[in-house]
Design a protein around this motif. Sequence first.
Motif, PDB file in Angstrom:
ATOM      1  N   THR A 286      33.123  43.489  37.509  1.00  0.00           N
ATOM      2  CA  THR A 286      33.982  44.554  38.020  1.00  0.00           C
ATOM      3  C   THR A 286      35.334  44.600  37.325  1.00  0.00           C
ATOM      4  OG1 THR A 286      32.912  44.406  40.180  1.00  0.00           O
ATOM      5  CG2 THR A 286      35.047  45.507  40.084  1.00  0.00           C
ATOM      6  N   HIS A 309      33.302  51.836  45.910  1.00  0.00           N
ATOM      7  CA  HIS A 309      34.319  51.374  46.853  1.00  0.00           C
ATOM      8  C   HIS A 309      34.080  51.978  48.243  1.00  0.00           C
ATOM      9  CE1 HIS A 309      38.040  49.782  48.300  1.00  0.00           C
ATOM     10  NE2 HIS A 309      38.619  50.965  48.428  1.00  0.00           N
ATOM     11  N   ASN A 312      31.674  50.240  50.247  1.00  0.00           N
ATOM     12  CA  ASN A 312      32.044  48.846  50.521  1.00  0.00           C
ATOM     13  C   ASN A 312      31.194  47.878  49.707  1.00  0.00           C
ATOM     14  OD1 ASN A 312      33.756  47.018  51.856  1.00  0.00           O
ATOM     15  ND2 ASN A 312      32.203  46.570  53.396  1.00  0.00           N
ATOM     16  N   PHE A 314      32.071  46.233  46.824  1.00  0.00           N
ATOM     17  CA  PHE A 314      32.741  45.155  46.112  1.00  0.00           C
ATOM     18  C   PHE A 314      33.076  43.969  47.020  1.00  0.00           C
ATOM     19  CE2 PHE A 314      33.898  49.069  43.779  1.00  0.00           C
ATOM     20  CZ  PHE A 314      33.321  48.753  42.559  1.00  0.00           C
ATOM     21  N   ASP A 316      35.527  40.824  48.288  1.00  0.00           N
ATOM     22  CA  ASP A 316      36.953  40.809  48.616  1.00  0.00           C
ATOM     23  C   ASP A 316      37.802  40.534  47.374  1.00  0.00           C
ATOM     24  OD1 ASP A 316      36.448  41.359  51.258  1.00  0.00           O
ATOM     25  OD2 ASP A 316      36.514  39.256  51.896  1.00  0.00           O
ATOM     26  N   ASP A 318      37.082  41.308  44.243  1.00  0.00           N
ATOM     27  CA  ASP A 318      37.108  42.485  43.377  1.00  0.00           C
ATOM     28  C   ASP A 318      37.889  43.641  43.995  1.00  0.00           C
ATOM     29  OD1 ASP A 318      35.670  41.259  41.395  1.00  0.00           O
ATOM     30  OD2 ASP A 318      33.735  42.084  41.997  1.00  0.00           O
ATOM     31  N   LYS A 319      37.912  43.703  45.324  1.00  0.00           N
ATOM     32  CA  LYS A 319      38.577  44.827  45.991  1.00  0.00           C
ATOM     33  C   LYS A 319      40.040  44.935  45.589  1.00  0.00           C
ATOM     34  CE  LYS A 319      35.811  45.335  50.188  1.00  0.00           C
ATOM     35  NZ  LYS A 319      35.781  45.119  51.658  1.00  0.00           N
ATOM     36  N   TYR A 320      40.702  43.815  45.380  1.00  0.00           N
ATOM     37  CA  TYR A 320      42.112  43.852  44.975  1.00  0.00           C
ATOM     38  C   TYR A 320      42.272  44.651  43.690  1.00  0.00           C
ATOM     39  CZ  TYR A 320      46.498  42.338  42.926  1.00  0.00           C
ATOM     40  OH  TYR A 320      47.736  42.322  42.321  1.00  0.00           O
ATOM     41  N   VAL A 322      40.021  46.722  42.340  1.00  0.00           N
ATOM     42  CA  VAL A 322      39.519  48.077  42.533  1.00  0.00           C
ATOM     43  C   VAL A 322      40.584  48.949  43.187  1.00  0.00           C
ATOM     44  CG1 VAL A 322      37.856  49.469  43.813  1.00  0.00           C
ATOM     45  CG2 VAL A 322      37.094  47.401  42.644  1.00  0.00           C
ATOM     46  N   GLU A 323      41.172  48.474  44.262  1.00  0.00           N
ATOM     47  CA  GLU A 323      42.156  49.275  44.983  1.00  0.00           C
ATOM     48  C   GLU A 323      43.417  49.483  44.165  1.00  0.00           C
ATOM     49  OE1 GLU A 323      42.526  47.175  48.654  1.00  0.00           O
ATOM     50  OE2 GLU A 323      40.569  47.877  49.410  1.00  0.00           O
TER      51      GLU A 323
END
Length: 331
Positions: A286, A309, A312, A314, A316, A318-320, A322-323
């Motif tokens: 990612t 995204h 949901n 990704f 936790d 990767d979410k940083y 991604v967001e």
Amino acid sequence: MYKFLKPLLLLVFALQSFAQNPPTFIPREQYNDFEKAVNTAKTNCRKDYVALINKRLENDQEPFIFGICDYIKQDSLIECIPNLKKYITNCDRDQLSTDCSLYRLAQIGSPNEKDFIVDDFQSHLNQKLNTLPWLKSYIQSLILLNYPDGHHLVDQAFFDWTGINLDFAQYPKLFEIKKTLETQYYFNFPQQLIQEGYKLTNVIAFMDNTTEVAKANANPKVRYIVEIEFPYGTSYPYGKDSTNEEASLQKIQELTKLPPKYINLKYNDGGYYIHKEDRFDNSSLTVDYIDYITKFPNANGLHFIQFLHKRNYFTDYDKYYVENYLEKQKE
């Protein structure tokens, strides 16, 4: 000499000794001999230094490739580029640190190396199931070389790792089809293996004709990669023969009809036979994917990340990224 190179290399070799069966443990003395030979050659003259590094690169299973690649970068050994490219083409990519060779080529090579790296990337994507370090090195090398036309390669790499491609964002029903294929594989796992105590612990389905499946309801051309647990544990010492494991692997191949590279084996008391498949943990592409589409913006890539995204998809971790990426797209 880099201050932390020696302890890092020794740590890599120690970790490598637990990644395969039987392990290959490289004693500290061997590294000391390697370092001494390099320092002697460097003291003599650059010609001797280059000759020594080139000679080491001729070994497709060179145990000190991480150190060699650092020497090449540190001292700009452009004379070693031809042998470095041969090593990239021929090396055993299941060995640790081999991917450093590609990234070092991108760092010290001329712009002419773009074609080699792009062609090599495509060639290995065609072979399926690449290792994560190599996929990451390919993507980061394209970024380093300022190659803006590699979106199709990066998208293929994401599919190679996850079984998910851009078609999934356009045709969400593919997620359900993929999930159904994986569930059915669990149900159809050979009863003989179950009765003997083998367990199917993970499976990933790869549909190689997602567009046809989504648009024309074609039958999926599907590949499976599986993780299977032995009905027995690890025997010590690690240097034992692997008669039981090889017999198990042959049986599994015969009953599942899968080629060896699609079969990953673990012991029931922990540990893995031959290697651990990182596709079955939280390892991902990612961040590298986002790095590429950040430097070379692409509408399809943006939509793909947005869609995953919203689902949901990704982790936790990767979410940083991604967001943060998605926030920047609003500016």
